[in-house]
Scaffold this motif. Sequence first.
Motif, mmCIF file in Angstrom:
data_model
loop_
_atom_site.group_PDB
_atom_site.id
_atom_site.type_symbol
_atom_site.label_atom_id
_atom_site.label_comp_id
_atom_site.label_asym_id
_atom_site.label_seq_id
_atom_site.Cartn_x
_atom_site.Cartn_y
_atom_site.Cartn_z
ATOM 1 N N ASP A 232 62.574 18.755 48.632
ATOM 2 C CA ASP A 232 63.427 17.701 48.085
ATOM 3 C C ASP A 232 63.110 17.378 46.631
ATOM 4 O O ASP A 232 63.983 16.993 45.878
ATOM 5 N N THR A 233 61.851 17.485 46.276
ATOM 6 C CA THR A 233 61.414 16.960 44.995
ATOM 7 C C THR A 233 60.846 18.076 44.115
ATOM 8 O O THR A 233 60.084 18.913 44.582
ATOM 9 N N MET A 234 61.241 18.038 42.851
ATOM 10 C CA MET A 234 60.708 18.980 41.868
ATOM 11 C C MET A 234 60.243 18.200 40.655
ATOM 12 O O MET A 234 60.890 17.245 40.234
ATOM 13 N N TYR A 235 59.113 18.631 40.107
ATOM 14 C CA TYR A 235 58.437 17.893 39.052
ATOM 15 C C TYR A 235 58.219 18.787 37.836
ATOM 16 O O TYR A 235 58.036 19.989 37.965
ATOM 17 N N TRP A 236 58.102 18.140 36.694
ATOM 18 C CA TRP A 236 57.640 18.811 35.481
ATOM 19 C C TRP A 236 56.476 18.020 34.897
ATOM 20 O O TRP A 236 56.558 16.794 34.725
ATOM 21 N N TYR A 237 55.413 18.777 34.592
ATOM 22 C CA TYR A 237 54.227 18.210 33.958
ATOM 23 C C TYR A 237 53.984 18.930 32.633
ATOM 24 O O TYR A 237 54.281 20.119 32.483
ATOM 25 N N GLN A 238 53.371 18.213 31.716
ATOM 26 C CA GLN A 238 52.894 18.803 30.478
ATOM 27 C C GLN A 238 51.369 18.769 30.505
ATOM 28 O O GLN A 238 50.771 17.742 30.820
ATOM 29 N N LYS A 239 50.764 19.911 30.183
ATOM 30 C CA LYS A 239 49.314 19.942 30.163
ATOM 31 C C LYS A 239 48.825 20.539 28.846
ATOM 32 O O LYS A 239 49.168 21.666 28.500
ATOM 33 N N ASN B 296 60.114 5.662 47.468
ATOM 34 C CA ASN B 296 61.305 6.260 48.060
ATOM 35 C C ASN B 296 61.894 7.372 47.236
ATOM 36 O O ASN B 296 62.674 8.157 47.711
ATOM 37 N N ALA B 297 61.553 7.412 45.967
ATOM 38 C CA ALA B 297 62.132 8.421 45.086
ATOM 39 C C ALA B 297 61.234 9.630 44.924
ATOM 40 O O ALA B 297 61.509 10.487 44.130
ATOM 41 N N ASP C 245 65.861 14.989 45.193
ATOM 42 C CA ASP C 245 67.210 15.457 45.503
ATOM 43 C C ASP C 245 67.979 15.587 44.182
ATOM 44 O O ASP C 245 67.572 16.365 43.316
ATOM 45 N N LYS C 246 69.030 14.834 43.992
ATOM 46 C CA LYS C 246 69.804 14.947 42.752
ATOM 47 C C LYS C 246 69.506 13.818 41.768
ATOM 48 O O LYS C 246 70.179 13.702 40.737
#
Lengths: 115, 112
Positions: free
Chosen positions: B30-37, A98-99, B51-52
């Motif tokens: 809606d979703t934002m990600y951070w990856y380390q490579k 869900n997240a 979201d928040k």
Amino acid sequence: AQSVTQPDARVTVSEGASLQLRCKYSYSGTPYLFWYVQYPRQGLQLLLKYYSGDPVVQGVNGFEAEFIKSNSSFHLRKASVHWSDSAVYFCAVSVGNNAGAKLTFGGGTRLTVRP
Amino acid sequence: DTTVKQNPRYKLARVGKPVNLICSQTMNHDTMYWYQKKPNQAPKLLLFYYDKILNREADTFEKFQSSRPNNSFCSLYIGSAGLEYSAMYLCASSPGQGDTQYFGPGTRLLVL
């Protein structure tokens, strides 16, 4: 927890040859599966994805992959490679919740295409 | 437009100094990600915003901070850089659960 294995760290083929890059995953549920490619000095670009339905999915630039549930595999194929296909290829599995979905990547396969 | 932008593309930092990396997308994801490579390794998820709501991976909880002032922007903050932070940092965004993640070009961080 899910995991992805790409057993071949490096693959070298001649231009015009066929290609298969192997990917096996471990996940108890039904996964979403992806192949990404990283060209030199660039970010990851999506090649193709599998959610459900036809187990053979077509991607960009002539790539395709086949989901074989019984083998927990999602190998990437191309009938005839071009020198510009030289890059690092990552297989990934997504586990949604869900997240937000979380991608787990394999270690990558560095493909070198000889002219 | 499925573009995710990252700034800067290259960053040189001193050990012990802070680092702030910026990511933006205009896809209303809606979703934002951070990856380390790191070289010859798989991208490793550090954290993501749905979201928040910030979700940080357990093994990186203490090392990275993030903020998302609006839907389009997301930052990655390192309070005190160490040599081990040298890597490529990839930002990605996704419209929803299980959906495709779109990646930016990455920020290459070198800590000296």
